[in-house]
Design a protein around this motif. Structure first.
Motif: not given
Length: 93
Positions: A8-15, A18-28, A48-51
């Motif tokens: 998951a960490a590898q997959l979301i690196t691009d986002h 880009e600032g679409r997801a930030v550390p602390g966001d909860r992703l499923t 991204n359940t946070t945003r």
């Protein structure tokens, strides 16, 4: 399941870049099993359940890596493969 977190960490690196997801966001990763099936198209959705956002992601996992993720990690994947191996069944007899 140890490996999916790393995947998951590898997959979301691009986002994250880009600032679409930030550390602390909860992703499923809903529908992960379908997205990593052998006949899948290489895309999956991160939620991204946070945003309250969804991201379409491309993965570059090999068939071996897909099997490991779906099994819950490398060790469970090896255990499943060993249990199915006829050679192992013969040596146990």
């Amino acid at each position: 399941m140890a490996e999916p977190l790393g995947v998951a960490a590898q997959l979301i690196t691009d986002h994250l870049v880009e600032g679409r997801a930030v550390p602390g966001d909860r992703l499923t990763l809903p529908d992960l099993h379908e997205a990593l099936a052998a006949d899948a198209d290489g895309y999956l959705t991160a939620r991204n359940t946070t945003r309250d956002e969804e991201y379409r992601l491309t993965h570059r996992l090999s068939p071996h890596q897909r099997r490991a993720v779906l099994a819950g990690g490398t060790l469970p994947a090896l255990a499943a493969r060993t249990a199915r191996s006829p050679r192992t069944a013969r040596s146990a007899a």
